[in-house]
Design a protein around this motif. Structure first.
Motif, short mmCIF file in Angstrom:
data_model
loop_
_atom_site.label_atom_id
_atom_site.label_comp_id
_atom_site.label_asym_id
_atom_site.label_seq_id
_atom_site.Cartn_x
_atom_site.Cartn_y
_atom_site.Cartn_z
N UNK A 11 1.35 -1.01 0.34
CA UNK A 11 -0.21 -0.26 0.00
C UNK A 11 1.20 0.60 -0.20
N UNK A 12 0.54 2.50 -0.25
CA UNK A 12 0.51 3.98 -0.14
C UNK A 12 2.04 4.35 -2.11
N UNK A 13 1.94 2.66 -2.34
CA UNK A 13 2.38 3.56 -3.56
C UNK A 13 1.31 3.87 -4.82
N UNK A 14 0.53 4.05 -4.22
CA UNK A 14 -0.67 4.25 -6.04
C UNK A 14 0.73 6.05 -6.50
N UNK A 15 0.05 6.23 -7.71
CA UNK A 15 -0.01 7.59 -8.38
C UNK A 15 -0.28 6.91 -9.83
N UNK A 16 -1.46 8.46 -9.48
CA UNK A 16 -2.59 8.48 -10.94
C UNK A 16 -1.96 8.79 -12.47
N UNK A 17 -0.84 9.71 -11.86
CA UNK A 17 -0.51 10.80 -12.97
C UNK A 17 0.54 10.02 -14.39
N UNK A 18 2.14 8.93 -13.72
CA UNK A 18 1.87 8.45 -14.51
C UNK A 18 1.29 6.79 -15.45
N UNK A 19 0.00 6.66 -14.40
CA UNK A 19 -0.58 5.62 -15.30
C UNK A 19 -1.35 6.41 -15.85
N UNK A 20 -2.31 7.67 -16.07
CA UNK A 20 -2.73 8.57 -17.14
C UNK A 20 -1.69 8.68 -18.44
N UNK A 21 -0.45 9.04 -17.73
CA UNK A 21 -0.31 9.50 -19.16
C UNK A 21 0.28 8.44 -19.54
N UNK A 22 1.01 7.00 -19.27
CA UNK A 22 0.48 5.72 -20.39
C UNK A 22 -0.17 5.22 -20.48
N UNK A 23 -1.50 5.77 -20.35
CA UNK A 23 -2.72 4.94 -20.94
C UNK A 23 -3.29 6.36 -21.87
N UNK A 24 -2.75 7.44 -21.71
CA UNK A 24 -2.89 8.48 -22.58
C UNK A 24 -1.90 8.47 -24.51
N UNK A 25 -0.99 8.24 -24.02
CA UNK A 25 0.00 7.62 -25.19
C UNK A 25 -0.25 6.34 -25.56
N UNK A 26 -1.01 4.98 -24.92
CA UNK A 26 -1.19 4.43 -25.96
C UNK A 26 -2.81 4.92 -26.67
N UNK A 27 -3.83 5.69 -25.86
CA UNK A 27 -4.73 6.06 -26.52
C UNK A 27 -4.29 7.22 -27.35
N UNK A 28 -3.79 7.62 -27.66
CA UNK A 28 -3.29 8.60 -29.30
C UNK A 28 -2.91 7.82 -30.00
N UNK A 29 -2.58 6.18 -30.46
CA UNK A 29 -2.56 5.43 -31.41
C UNK A 29 -3.51 5.23 -32.12
N UNK A 30 -4.90 5.23 -31.79
CA UNK A 30 -6.08 5.12 -32.26
C UNK A 30 -6.31 5.63 -33.32
N UNK A 31 -6.59 4.79 -34.55
CA UNK A 31 -6.74 5.05 -35.45
C UNK A 31 -8.45 6.47 -35.37
N UNK A 32 -8.70 7.37 -36.49
CA UNK A 32 -8.76 8.20 -36.30
C UNK A 32 -10.50 8.35 -36.56
N UNK A 33 -10.54 7.01 -36.99
CA UNK A 33 -11.63 6.60 -37.25
C UNK A 33 -12.40 5.44 -36.10
N UNK A 34 -11.73 5.14 -34.75
CA UNK A 34 -12.17 4.55 -33.62
C UNK A 34 -12.01 5.40 -33.01
N UNK A 35 -12.82 5.64 -31.69
CA UNK A 35 -12.61 6.49 -30.29
C UNK A 35 -12.70 5.85 -29.47
N UNK A 36 -11.53 6.55 -28.38
CA UNK A 36 -10.67 5.10 -27.67
C UNK A 36 -11.30 5.55 -26.49
#
Length: 138
Positions: free
Chosen positions: A1-26
Motif C-alpha cells: 500500500x501507499x504506492x499509488x500514483x495516478x499521473x504516470x498511469x494516466x500518461x501511459x494510458x493516454x499515450x496508448x490511446x493517442x495511437x487509436x485510429x481516427x476511425x475509432x474513439x478510444x
C-alpha cells in the motif's frame, strides 16, 4: 500500500490511446485501489487527450474509472472522471463486482456477450490471484 500514483498511469494510458485510429474513439479503463496526491494532474492529462480526440473525431474520450476495494478515495477518482463529458466512476469491493463492472462497460460498447464474459473472467482471476498473493505474503 501507499504506492499509488495516478499521473504516470494516466500518461501511459493516454499515450496508448493517442495511437487509436481516427476511425475509432478510444475507451480508457482506469482502476485504483488507493488514493494519491496527483489526481488533478491525471485529470488534466485525460482532459487534454479528450480535447485531442474531440478535435480529431468529433467524439469524446470515454473514461471509466474503477474504484476497487475499501481503501479507495472515490472523491479523487470522481475528480478524474468528472473532467470528461463521458467520464464515469464505478465501484467494486470484490472480484465478482469487478467482473460485473467490466461486463457493464463492455455491454455499453456493443461487444459480443462471450467476449465480455471472457475478458471479465480473466481480469477477475488476475485480480484474485494478486490479492491472494498479497494477503499470503503479509
Amino acid at each position: 500500500g501507499g504506492g499509488t500514483r495516478f499521473y504516470p498511469a494516466a500518461q501511459d494510458a493516454c499515450k496508448l490511446a493517442r495511437g487509436t485510429p481516427a476511425s475509432h474513439t478510444p475507451v480508457i479503463i482506469f482502476m485504483s485501489d488507493g488514493c494519491a496526491n496527483d489526481a488533478p494532474n491525471a485529470a488534466g492529462e485525460f482532459s487534454r487527450l479528450n480535447n485531442e480526440v474531440h478535435t480529431k473525431t468529433a467524439n469524446h474520450l470515454e473514461l471509466h474509472v474503477i474504484a476497487f476495494g475499501d481503501g479507495t478515495d472515490r472523491a479523487q477518482l470522481q475528480q478524474i472522471a468528472g473532467t470528461l463529458r463521458v467520464g464515469r466512476v464505478h465501484a467494486s469491493s470484490n472480484t465478482a463486482e469487478l467482473a460485473s463492472v467490466f461486463v457493464d462497460i463492455a455491454t455499453n460498447q456493443s461487444v459480443s456477450f462471450l467476449l465480455e464474459t471472457e475478458v471479465a473472467k480473466k481480469i477477475s482471476e488476475a485480480v484474485s490471484d494478486k490479492l491472494s498473493l498479497e494477503y499470503l505474503g503479509s
